[in-house]
Design a protein around this motif. Structure first.
Motif, PDB file in Angstrom:
ATOM      1  N   SER A   1      -1.626-107.904  -5.752  1.00 33.14           N
ATOM      2  CA  SER A   1      -0.974-107.677  -7.029  1.00 33.14           C
ATOM      3  C   SER A   1       0.504-108.067  -6.969  1.00 33.14           C
ATOM      4  O   SER A   1       1.027-108.666  -7.895  1.00 33.14           O
ATOM      5  CB  SER A   1      -1.113-106.202  -7.420  1.00 33.14           C
ATOM      6  N   LEU A   2       1.160-107.742  -5.855  1.00 33.26           N
ATOM      7  CA  LEU A   2       2.562-108.107  -5.686  1.00 33.26           C
ATOM      8  C   LEU A   2       2.718-109.621  -5.638  1.00 33.26           C
ATOM      9  O   LEU A   2       3.591-110.186  -6.292  1.00 33.26           O
ATOM     10  CB  LEU A   2       3.126-107.468  -4.411  1.00 33.26           C
ATOM     11  N   TYR A   3       1.838-110.299  -4.858  1.00 34.05           N
ATOM     12  CA  TYR A   3       1.860-111.762  -4.810  1.00 34.05           C
ATOM     13  C   TYR A   3       1.704-112.329  -6.214  1.00 34.05           C
ATOM     14  O   TYR A   3       2.432-113.208  -6.634  1.00 34.05           O
ATOM     15  CB  TYR A   3       0.708-112.299  -3.952  1.00 34.05           C
ATOM     16  N   SER A   4       0.723-111.824  -6.937  1.00 38.56           N
ATOM     17  CA  SER A   4       0.411-112.323  -8.268  1.00 38.56           C
ATOM     18  C   SER A   4       1.581-112.113  -9.225  1.00 38.56           C
ATOM     19  O   SER A   4       1.946-113.013  -9.978  1.00 38.56           O
ATOM     20  CB  SER A   4      -0.844-111.629  -8.792  1.00 38.56           C
ATOM     21  N   LYS A   5       2.173-110.942  -9.191  1.00 42.73           N
ATOM     22  CA  LYS A   5       3.295-110.642 -10.088  1.00 42.73           C
ATOM     23  C   LYS A   5       4.498-111.527  -9.769  1.00 42.73           C
ATOM     24  O   LYS A   5       5.109-112.100 -10.672  1.00 42.73           O
ATOM     25  CB  LYS A   5       3.672-109.162  -9.959  1.00 42.73           C
ATOM     26  N   THR A   6       4.822-111.668  -8.493  1.00 43.67           N
ATOM     27  CA  THR A   6       5.948-112.504  -8.082  1.00 43.67           C
ATOM     28  C   THR A   6       5.690-113.961  -8.446  1.00 43.67           C
ATOM     29  O   THR A   6       6.584-114.665  -8.918  1.00 43.67           O
ATOM     30  CB  THR A   6       6.181-112.366  -6.562  1.00 43.67           C
ATOM     31  N   PHE A   7       4.457-114.409  -8.253  1.00 39.36           N
ATOM     32  CA  PHE A   7       4.072-115.776  -8.577  1.00 39.36           C
ATOM     33  C   PHE A   7       4.197-116.030 -10.081  1.00 39.36           C
ATOM     34  O   PHE A   7       4.752-117.050 -10.506  1.00 39.36           O
ATOM     35  CB  PHE A   7       2.638-116.027  -8.100  1.00 39.36           C
ATOM     36  N   LYS A   8       3.712-115.100 -10.884  1.00 36.43           N
ATOM     37  CA  LYS A   8       3.790-115.256 -12.345  1.00 36.43           C
ATOM     38  C   LYS A   8       5.241-115.292 -12.809  1.00 36.43           C
ATOM     39  O   LYS A   8       5.592-116.071 -13.697  1.00 36.43           O
ATOM     40  CB  LYS A   8       3.025-114.138 -13.043  1.00 36.43           C
ATOM     41  N   THR A   9       6.079-114.476 -12.214  1.00 31.67           N
ATOM     42  CA  THR A   9       7.503-114.479 -12.560  1.00 31.67           C
ATOM     43  C   THR A   9       8.124-115.824 -12.202  1.00 31.67           C
ATOM     44  O   THR A   9       8.885-116.394 -12.986  1.00 31.67           O
ATOM     45  CB  THR A   9       8.245-113.342 -11.830  1.00 31.67           C
ATOM     46  N   ALA A  10       7.768-116.357 -11.041  1.00 34.19           N
ATOM     47  CA  ALA A  10       8.294-117.660 -10.621  1.00 34.19           C
ATOM     48  C   ALA A  10       7.822-118.766 -11.559  1.00 34.19           C
ATOM     49  O   ALA A  10       8.586-119.684 -11.884  1.00 34.19           O
ATOM     50  CB  ALA A  10       7.866-117.959  -9.185  1.00 34.19           C
ATOM     51  N   ALA A  11       6.570-118.688 -12.017  1.00 37.84           N
ATOM     52  CA  ALA A  11       6.044-119.702 -12.937  1.00 37.84           C
ATOM     53  C   ALA A  11       6.830-119.700 -14.251  1.00 37.84           C
ATOM     54  O   ALA A  11       7.123-120.760 -14.806  1.00 37.84           O
ATOM     55  CB  ALA A  11       4.559-119.463 -13.189  1.00 37.84           C
ATOM     56  N   VAL A  12       7.195-118.522 -14.718  1.00 38.62           N
ATOM     57  CA  VAL A  12       8.003-118.429 -15.941  1.00 38.62           C
ATOM     58  C   VAL A  12       9.407-118.967 -15.665  1.00 38.62           C
ATOM     59  O   VAL A  12       9.954-119.739 -16.453  1.00 38.62           O
ATOM     60  CB  VAL A  12       8.053-116.971 -16.458  1.00 38.62           C
ATOM     61  N   ASP A  13       9.978-118.580 -14.527  1.00 33.56           N
ATOM     62  CA  ASP A  13      11.324-119.058 -14.176  1.00 33.56           C
ATOM     63  C   ASP A  13      11.375-120.580 -14.074  1.00 33.56           C
ATOM     64  O   ASP A  13      12.385-121.191 -14.428  1.00 33.56           O
ATOM     65  CB  ASP A  13      11.789-118.440 -12.852  1.00 33.56           C
ATOM     66  N   ALA A  14      10.306-121.184 -13.587  1.00 33.87           N
ATOM     67  CA  ALA A  14      10.271-122.647 -13.444  1.00 33.87           C
ATOM     68  C   ALA A  14      10.421-123.341 -14.799  1.00 33.87           C
ATOM     69  O   ALA A  14      10.934-124.457 -14.873  1.00 33.87           O
ATOM     70  CB  ALA A  14       8.979-123.085 -12.764  1.00 33.87           C
ATOM     71  N   THR A  15      10.007-122.690 -15.861  1.00 35.37           N
ATOM     72  CA  THR A  15      10.128-123.275 -17.202  1.00 35.37           C
ATOM     73  C   THR A  15      11.507-123.032 -17.807  1.00 35.37           C
ATOM     74  O   THR A  15      11.823-123.584 -18.857  1.00 35.37           O
ATOM     75  CB  THR A  15       9.063-122.715 -18.168  1.00 35.37           C
ATOM     76  N   LYS A  16      12.325-122.216 -17.145  1.00 36.62           N
ATOM     77  CA  LYS A  16      13.645-121.875 -17.671  1.00 36.62           C
ATOM     78  C   LYS A  16      14.793-122.560 -16.929  1.00 36.62           C
ATOM     79  O   LYS A  16      15.954-122.214 -17.130  1.00 36.62           O
ATOM     80  CB  LYS A  16      13.846-120.356 -17.605  1.00 36.62           C
ATOM     81  N   LEU A  17      14.464-123.508 -16.065  1.00 35.63           N
ATOM     82  CA  LEU A  17      15.519-124.224 -15.352  1.00 35.63           C
ATOM     83  C   LEU A  17      16.383-124.983 -16.352  1.00 35.63           C
ATOM     84  O   LEU A  17      15.884-125.487 -17.358  1.00 35.63           O
ATOM     85  CB  LEU A  17      14.906-125.185 -14.331  1.00 35.63           C
ATOM     86  N   LYS A  18      17.673-125.062 -16.087  1.00 39.98           N
ATOM     87  CA  LYS A  18      18.595-125.725 -17.011  1.00 39.98           C
ATOM     88  C   LYS A  18      18.347-127.218 -17.120  1.00 39.98           C
ATOM     89  O   LYS A  18      18.655-127.823 -18.129  1.00 39.98           O
ATOM     90  CB  LYS A  18      20.043-125.462 -16.586  1.00 39.98           C
ATOM     91  N   GLN A  19      17.823-127.817 -16.057  1.00 45.20           N
ATOM     92  CA  GLN A  19      17.496-129.238 -16.050  1.00 45.20           C
ATOM     93  C   GLN A  19      16.075-129.413 -15.565  1.00 45.20           C
ATOM     94  O   GLN A  19      15.577-128.605 -14.782  1.00 45.20           O
ATOM     95  CB  GLN A  19      18.402-129.979 -15.058  1.00 45.20           C
ATOM     96  N   ARG A  20      15.454-130.479 -16.024  1.00 43.86           N
ATOM     97  CA  ARG A  20      14.119-130.812 -15.534  1.00 43.86           C
ATOM     98  C   ARG A  20      14.257-131.305 -14.090  1.00 43.86           C
ATOM     99  O   ARG A  20      15.050-132.214 -13.817  1.00 43.86           O
ATOM    100  CB  ARG A  20      13.514-131.900 -16.409  1.00 43.86           C
ATOM    101  N   PRO A  21      13.505-130.727 -13.156  1.00 44.51           N
ATOM    102  CA  PRO A  21      13.585-131.191 -11.765  1.00 44.51           C
ATOM    103  C   PRO A  21      13.137-132.646 -11.638  1.00 44.51           C
ATOM    104  O   PRO A  21      12.405-133.162 -12.488  1.00 44.51           O
ATOM    105  CB  PRO A  21      12.613-130.269 -11.027  1.00 44.51           C
ATOM    106  N   ASN A  22      13.558-133.291 -10.547  1.00 49.41           N
ATOM    107  CA  ASN A  22      13.146-134.669 -10.326  1.00 49.41           C
ATOM    108  C   ASN A  22      11.638-134.717 -10.028  1.00 49.41           C
ATOM    109  O   ASN A  22      10.996-133.689  -9.820  1.00 49.41           O
ATOM    110  CB  ASN A  22      13.982-135.334  -9.231  1.00 49.41           C
ATOM    111  N   ASN A  23      11.085-135.912 -10.015  1.00 42.50           N
ATOM    112  CA  ASN A  23       9.640-136.066  -9.854  1.00 42.50           C
ATOM    113  C   ASN A  23       9.118-135.515  -8.526  1.00 42.50           C
ATOM    114  O   ASN A  23       8.000-135.016  -8.462  1.00 42.50           O
ATOM    115  CB  ASN A  23       9.237-137.534 -10.008  1.00 42.50           C
ATOM    116  N   LYS A  24       9.919-135.600  -7.488  1.00 42.04           N
ATOM    117  CA  LYS A  24       9.519-135.035  -6.188  1.00 42.04           C
ATOM    118  C   LYS A  24       9.265-133.541  -6.317  1.00 42.04           C
ATOM    119  O   LYS A  24       8.226-133.024  -5.888  1.00 42.04           O
ATOM    120  CB  LYS A  24      10.608-135.311  -5.148  1.00 42.04           C
TER     121      LYS A  24
END
Length: 101
Positions: free
Chosen positions: A13-36
């Motif tokens: 459950s902790l893994y899942s919660k932390t992972f879901k939070t990271a997935a949301v954070d990835a969409t909130k980055l100020k810039q789109r990451p490079n293709n790599k």
């Protein structure tokens, strides 16, 4: 046995919660990451949520599809937990590089 199962469920459950939070954070980055980085995010996300890629590689005219397929296939063999952990660590690294809204 029951206590061990309870700890495993808590850890999952902790893994899942932390992972879901990271997935949301990835969409909130100020810039789109490079293709790599995008490829790494995609591959780790798919490995964490689906597991090993067993699909056929897209055709030669589907460049984006091939890149995604390759990124996911590179993560083959990682467990769900390993992929989640690597994804969370990568998002944390990207938050430092690109900032987050």
């Amino acid at each position: 046995m029951e206590i061990h199962r309870g700890r495993m469920l808590q850890q999952e459950s902790l893994y899942s919660k932390t992972f879901k939070t990271a997935a949301v954070d990835a969409t909130k980055l100020k810039q789109r990451p490079n293709n790599k980085y995008l490829g790494q995010l995609y591959g780790l996300y798919k490995q964490a949520t689906v597991g090993d890629n067993i699909s056929n590689r897209p055709g030669m005219f589907d460049i984006a599809g091939q890149a995604k397929w390759d990124a996911w296939t590179l993560k083959k063999g990682l467990s769900k937990e390993e992929a989640m952990d690597a994804y969370v660590n990568l998002v944390e690294e990207l938050k430092v590089i690109y900032g987050i809204d």
